[in-house]
Design an enzyme around this catalytic site. Structure first.
Site, PDB file in Angstrom:
ATOM      1  N   ASP A   1       0.846  -1.203   0.000  1.00  0.00           N
ATOM      2  CA  ASP A   1       0.000   0.000   0.000  1.00  0.00           C
ATOM      3  C   ASP A   1       0.881   1.253   0.000  1.00  0.00           C
ATOM      4  O   ASP A   1       0.378   2.379  -0.094  1.00  0.00           O
ATOM      5  CB  ASP A   1      -1.012  -0.011   1.157  1.00  0.00           C
ATOM      6  CG  ASP A   1      -0.359   0.022   2.524  1.00  0.00           C
ATOM      7  OD1 ASP A   1       0.886  -0.071   2.614  1.00  0.00           O
ATOM      8  OD2 ASP A   1      -1.102   0.133   3.523  1.00  0.00           O
ATOM      9  N   SER A   2       2.205   1.063   0.041  1.00  0.00           N
ATOM     10  CA  SER A   2       3.151   2.166  -0.178  1.00  0.00           C
ATOM     11  C   SER A   2       2.914   2.769  -1.561  1.00  0.00           C
ATOM     12  O   SER A   2       3.354   3.884  -1.845  1.00  0.00           O
ATOM     13  CB  SER A   2       4.594   1.674  -0.048  1.00  0.00           C
ATOM     14  OG  SER A   2       4.788   0.477  -0.781  1.00  0.00           O
TER      15      SER A   2
ATOM     16  N   LYS B   1      -1.342  -9.457   2.718  1.00  0.00           N
ATOM     17  CA  LYS B   1      -0.657  -9.004   3.928  1.00  0.00           C
ATOM     18  C   LYS B   1      -1.575  -8.016   4.638  1.00  0.00           C
ATOM     19  O   LYS B   1      -2.282  -7.243   3.982  1.00  0.00           O
ATOM     20  CB  LYS B   1       0.661  -8.319   3.572  1.00  0.00           C
ATOM     21  CG  LYS B   1       1.338  -7.648   4.768  1.00  0.00           C
ATOM     22  CD  LYS B   1       2.696  -7.131   4.441  1.00  0.00           C
ATOM     23  CE  LYS B   1       2.742  -5.694   3.966  1.00  0.00           C
ATOM     24  NZ  LYS B   1       2.174  -4.711   4.901  1.00  0.00           N
TER      25      LYS B   1
ATOM     26  N   GLU C   1       8.854  -4.392  10.817  1.00  0.00           N
ATOM     27  CA  GLU C   1       9.274  -3.084  10.288  1.00  0.00           C
ATOM     28  C   GLU C   1       9.764  -2.167  11.402  1.00  0.00           C
ATOM     29  O   GLU C   1       9.074  -1.977  12.415  1.00  0.00           O
ATOM     30  CB  GLU C   1       8.110  -2.412   9.529  1.00  0.00           C
ATOM     31  CG  GLU C   1       8.507  -1.035   9.000  1.00  0.00           C
ATOM     32  CD  GLU C   1       7.578  -0.456   7.939  1.00  0.00           C
ATOM     33  OE1 GLU C   1       6.643  -1.149   7.486  1.00  0.00           O
ATOM     34  OE2 GLU C   1       7.813   0.705   7.556  1.00  0.00           O
TER      35      GLU C   1
HETATM   36  O1  KIV Z   1       3.443  -1.135   1.699  1.00  0.00           O
HETATM   37  C1  KIV Z   1       4.610  -1.525   1.770  1.00  0.00           C
HETATM   38  O2  KIV Z   1       5.435  -1.307   0.865  1.00  0.00           O
HETATM   39  C2  KIV Z   1       5.004  -2.263   2.960  1.00  0.00           C
HETATM   40  C3  KIV Z   1       6.463  -2.494   3.150  1.00  0.00           C
HETATM   41  C4  KIV Z   1       7.061  -1.297   3.769  1.00  0.00           C
HETATM   42  C5  KIV Z   1       6.726  -3.710   3.928  1.00  0.00           C
HETATM   43  O3  KIV Z   1       4.192  -2.613   3.743  1.00  0.00           O
END
Ligand code: KIV
Length: 285
Positions: free
Chosen positions: A47-48, A116, A185
């Site tokens: 979700d980044s 996730k 994290e």
């Molecule tokens: O959204 C993402 O990219 C993440 C990573 C930082 C693990 O959750």
């Protein structure tokens, strides 16, 4: 030679054998192709996306439909890595029923292999419901960006005894709930080591030191495509922004000077056809 698709069993075997697992984010088809070609074990459509691709301030705004759209592109490009789709804010917190339905969309529509979600013990029942529906779940504890308001900012977690013990309990609860792996994290390296030794599922670290079973980075951070800020834990393997900017400026200069397009980028017409065309136009005048 065609490489074999990575499975959960391969990831578990890597932990058992002490072989490190590699994971990167990807959000589109060309990047997914490259990550696959590099032989990376896992791709996270994180979700980044909200920040590094869509330009939002944090990860909260991205929607289910936007996540699915990008998952589809990634799954078209990456055939070998194990694919994990990140459940966006409020797609799994409201009810178990909604969480299972949304998790299902990642596999059914997005072509992902697993989902996730963020959170510890408080998410255990939801995780169990999703796993019971036949959908593999990756946990995510430590700095959980969807709780940025509650955490008071992007800060390292688990630095005091109480917080570190809570992280260990969370990891054990996630394993018990059926997670096949956990992201750790922004936590101290020795706390990550204690967790990694205590769970039988692979831990994948981001800002959690070298003792995790694997490592993940946001691809835009590690190639220098996102430079609004760079967390301490990011290693920049290249600074692609500089190369892209050079190319764009070169294009501008070439066009303005009439250098581009040259004959090698242009299509020709035979002299005969051209003469006939001019004659035809002359007749019209
Ligand atoms: O959204 C993402 O990219 C993440 C990573 C930082 C693990 O959750």
């Amino acid at each position: 030679m065609e490489r074999k698709k990575v499975t959960i069993l391969d990831l578990q075997a890597k932990k058992r054998k002490g072989e490190r697992i590699t994971m990167l984010t990807a959000y589109d088809y060309p990047t997914a192709l490259l990550v696959d070609r590099a032989g990376i074990d896992m791709i996270l459509v994180g979700d980044s996306l909200a920040m590094v691709v869509l330009g939002h301030e944090n990860t909260l705004a991205v929607t289910m439909d936007e996540m699915i759209h990008h998952c589809k592109a990634v799954s078209r490009g990456a055939k070998t890595p194990f694919l994990v789709g990140d459940m966006p804010f409020m797609s799994y917190q409201v009810s178990k029923t909604q969480a299972v339905a949304n998790a299902g969309r990642f596999l059914k529509e997005g072509g992902m292999d697993a989902v996730k979600l963020e959170g510890g013990q408080e998410m255990a029942e939801t995780i169990k419901a999703i796993v019971d529906a036949g959908i593999p779940v990756m946990g995510h504890i430590g700095l959980t960006p969807q709780s940025i308001s509650k955490l008071g900012g992007y800060r390292v977690q688990g630095r005091d005894i109480k917080a570190a013990l809570k992280l260990i309990d969370d990891a054990l609860a996630l394993e018990e709930a059926g997670c096949f792996s956990i992201i750790l994290e922004a936590i101290p390296d020795r706390v990550a080591k204690l967790i990694t030794e205590r769970v039988s599922i692979p831990t994948i670290g981001i800002g959690a030191g070298p003792h995790c079973d694997g490592q993940v980075l946001v691809i835009h951070d590690m190639v220098g495509l996102f430079d609004r800020f760079t967390p301490k834990f990011v290693k920049k393997y290249t600074n692609i922004n500089v190369e892209i900017l050079k190319a764009l400026q070169g294009f501008k200069e070439d066009v303005e000077k009439g250098i581009f397009p040259g004959p090698e980028h242009s299509y020709s017409i035979s002299d005969e056809a051209y003469e006939a065309l001019l004659a035809e136009l002359g007749k019209e005048e």
